[in-house]
Design an enzyme around this catalytic site. Sequence first.
Site, mmCIF file in Angstrom:
data_model
loop_
_atom_site.group_PDB
_atom_site.id
_atom_site.type_symbol
_atom_site.label_atom_id
_atom_site.label_comp_id
_atom_site.label_asym_id
_atom_site.label_seq_id
_atom_site.Cartn_x
_atom_site.Cartn_y
_atom_site.Cartn_z
ATOM 1 N N GLU A 23 0.726 -1.225 -0.074
ATOM 2 C CA GLU A 23 -0.137 -0.197 -0.155
ATOM 3 C C GLU A 23 0.844 1.280 -0.147
ATOM 4 O OE1 GLU A 23 -2.745 0.855 -0.446
ATOM 5 O OE2 GLU A 23 -4.366 0.151 -0.165
ATOM 6 N N ASN A 153 -10.415 5.759 2.057
ATOM 7 C CA ASN A 153 -9.236 4.853 0.844
ATOM 8 C C ASN A 153 -9.396 6.188 0.366
ATOM 9 O OD1 ASN A 153 -6.603 2.755 0.355
ATOM 10 N ND2 ASN A 153 -8.761 1.662 0.310
ATOM 11 N N ASP A 203 -9.854 1.310 -4.499
ATOM 12 C CA ASP A 203 -8.789 1.767 -3.587
ATOM 13 C C ASP A 203 -8.046 2.370 -3.702
ATOM 14 O OD1 ASP A 203 -7.197 0.901 -1.021
ATOM 15 O OD2 ASP A 203 -7.234 -0.896 -2.138
#
Length: 297
Positions: A23, A153, A203
């Site tokens: 991430e 997100n 996302d």
Amino acid sequence: MTARIIAADKVQTAVPAGDVLGETPLWCSRLNKLWWIDIDRRLHQSFDPSTGAHRTTRHDGRFLGSQALVSDGSHILAQDLGLFRYDAASRESSRFCEIETGRDNRLNDGRVDARGRLWIGTMDNDLHRPNGSLYRVDGSTATPMFAEVIVSNGIAFSPDNRTLYFTDTRRYCTWQFDFDLDDGVIGNRRLFADYTASKERPDGACVDVDGGVWTAFFSGGRIVRYRPDGRIDTIIPLPVTNPTCVCFGGRDLTTMFVTTARKFLDPMQLDRESEAGHLLAIHGIAQGLAEHRFAAG
């Protein structure tokens, strides 16, 4: 309009990282390195494209939720529900501030605005309760902006600093807000992209120099680019099911880096997806914006 499709052979593996949940990729233009994390393994990672060097540091806590570059060259790391100041050279870490207490949440996606404030969200550890919130962090002061978030997100800012984008992955929606850069306030919340019918999961995201919003679709195996009016004009099919976030890097900010995840894939999927969990790169499809740095004080 018909969206252009980027050919699969444009997608390359930059680092065979094998992340469980990669991430928050951020390009550091001072060092010409990419930084990203593996949330579940609590790894803070760097990649130098000029040498190929890949370095990792493991941190404490249950989760390493996200990161931000700091004006003095250090990093802010989101560990569980607190922010920590981390010096990558000395590998020294110190608690900076707490964002939340007493909730079964963790910190997730964040991004710094052009005034050096960190916008960061929390998320429900069970992935279904609206326990999370979006916060604005000025120095060591965290101010809640809105609540009832399931999974924070896709925080990004338009090139003119007039729009903030925010995604709740488990509500399957991305919103846009009017953003006042001087005062650090947001308003006029409205839908930008709605996937509530299909239950697709937008996302992490970033914005390019022309205002296009690039979004990774977890469990969707693709990246899409939205025009500022919300229409999709580019689709990038990926060789992995779970892309998590995107950023632009390289010396001219024309390489898109994509973090990915092995999490939630069964053994048969993992056998098919040799690049799952790797850091991917796509060259020459657009030019990005330099990341802002947190004014930690």
